[in-house]
Scaffold this active site. Sequence first.
Site, PDB file in Angstrom:
ATOM      1  N   ALA A 184       0.913  -1.062   0.106  1.00 14.47           N
ATOM      2  CA  ALA A 184       0.012   0.116  -0.077  1.00 14.47           C
ATOM      3  C   ALA A 184       1.052   1.178  -0.025  1.00 14.47           C
ATOM      4  O   ALA A 184       2.094   1.108  -0.128  1.00 14.47           O
ATOM      5  CB  ALA A 184      -0.920   0.096   1.320  1.00 14.47           C
ATOM      6  N   ASN A 185       0.258   2.313   0.145  1.00 14.62           N
ATOM      7  CA  ASN A 185       1.182   3.653   0.152  1.00 14.62           C
ATOM      8  C   ASN A 185       0.507   4.559   1.323  1.00 14.62           C
ATOM      9  O   ASN A 185      -0.662   3.909   1.855  1.00 14.62           O
ATOM     10  CB  ASN A 185       0.922   4.531  -1.087  1.00 14.62           C
ATOM     11  CG  ASN A 185      -0.281   4.649  -1.621  1.00 14.62           C
ATOM     12  OD1 ASN A 185      -1.136   5.453  -0.834  1.00 14.62           O
ATOM     13  ND2 ASN A 185      -0.540   4.135  -2.912  1.00 14.62           N
ATOM     14  N   ARG A 186       0.978   5.690   1.565  1.00 10.71           N
ATOM     15  CA  ARG A 186       0.436   6.483   2.809  1.00 10.71           C
ATOM     16  C   ARG A 186      -0.774   7.309   2.607  1.00 10.71           C
ATOM     17  O   ARG A 186      -1.043   8.117   3.365  1.00 10.71           O
ATOM     18  CB  ARG A 186       1.902   7.316   3.197  1.00 10.71           C
ATOM     19  CG  ARG A 186       2.427   6.569   4.157  1.00 10.71           C
ATOM     20  CD  ARG A 186       3.917   7.264   4.375  1.00 10.71           C
ATOM     21  NE  ARG A 186       3.437   8.932   4.643  1.00 10.71           N
ATOM     22  CZ  ARG A 186       4.143   9.827   4.241  1.00 10.71           C
ATOM     23  NH1 ARG A 186       5.509   9.614   3.903  1.00 10.71           N
ATOM     24  NH2 ARG A 186       3.836  11.180   4.396  1.00 10.71           N
ATOM     25  N   SER A 187      -1.427   7.157   1.229  1.00 11.50           N
ATOM     26  CA  SER A 187      -2.336   8.106   1.088  1.00 11.50           C
ATOM     27  C   SER A 187      -3.514   7.890   2.055  1.00 11.50           C
ATOM     28  O   SER A 187      -3.960   6.858   2.610  1.00 11.50           O
ATOM     29  CB  SER A 187      -3.094   7.657  -0.118  1.00 11.50           C
ATOM     30  OG  SER A 187      -4.308   8.462  -0.257  1.00 11.50           O
TER      31      SER A 187
ATOM     32  N   ALA B 285      -4.473   7.482  -4.736  1.00  7.37           N
ATOM     33  CA  ALA B 285      -3.028   7.089  -5.097  1.00  7.37           C
ATOM     34  C   ALA B 285      -3.065   5.568  -5.589  1.00  7.37           C
ATOM     35  O   ALA B 285      -2.823   4.819  -4.568  1.00  7.37           O
ATOM     36  CB  ALA B 285      -2.403   7.423  -3.645  1.00  7.37           C
TER      37      ALA B 285
END
Length: 226
Positions: free
Chosen positions: A33-36, A102
Amino acid sequence: MPEPPHVEPVSPPRVLITAGPTHEPIDSVRYLANRSSGKMGIALAEASSARGWTTTLLLGPSALRPADSSHLTVHRFRTTADLQQRLQQSWPQHDWLIMAAAVADYRPKPASEAKLRRTSTKMTLELEPTPDLLAELAAGSRPDQRRIGFALEPADELVERARDKLARKSLDAIVANPLKTMDANEIEAILLFADGAEISSNGSLSKSAGAKWILDTIFARLTSPG
Ligand code: CTP
């Protein structure tokens, strides 16, 4: 007395907004995942529906959710593949797409159905590129539909890289913001348009004020005749 010029009424756009990260499964319990946080897209959906515009929010795995509104419909997605399917279903019924999600650039190939077990040897994950959802939609869009992307870039190459994405993805506009915007409460942005125009937020705005500014600026430029 001369007749006043005939001005076509501008009808409110039906707005499709995407927000949040994607989760790309590695196995049955793990993901990439990412930090969005989803904050920017949620703020846009709240601002759009508060104007009475018919708004659909495709929201990824975010802990946040928008305030209820009779003008707002929310659908959840988890992976890039889910979002791709939702976009294909929803885009024909909308006039604008604002792509604040994102989306992952790579996903594990193939994701394991079972839970991977720890061993004492090194593990290598093979990743495959995800499809570029915005670029893909360009081919299937009507001439009256408008596509607006987001670009999160290092401050020193913000405009150059965002302009490149605007052209590469055949967008009408792109919201260029520096990397610090991710997961923050504020946004500092430059809106770049396909006709070459650049409009800056002139400093940081709360994401809620930033959402109103983005909608006002896009509405003024993309719905004006000529
Ligand atoms: N985007 C998309 N599909 C992807 C990746 C990104 O539709 N697979 C969209 C994002 O939602 C955003 C815009 O494209 O509106 C720019 O995303 P970004 O991640 O900055 O661009 P990339 O094409 O991934 O380019 P790069 O990795 O070089 O930054």
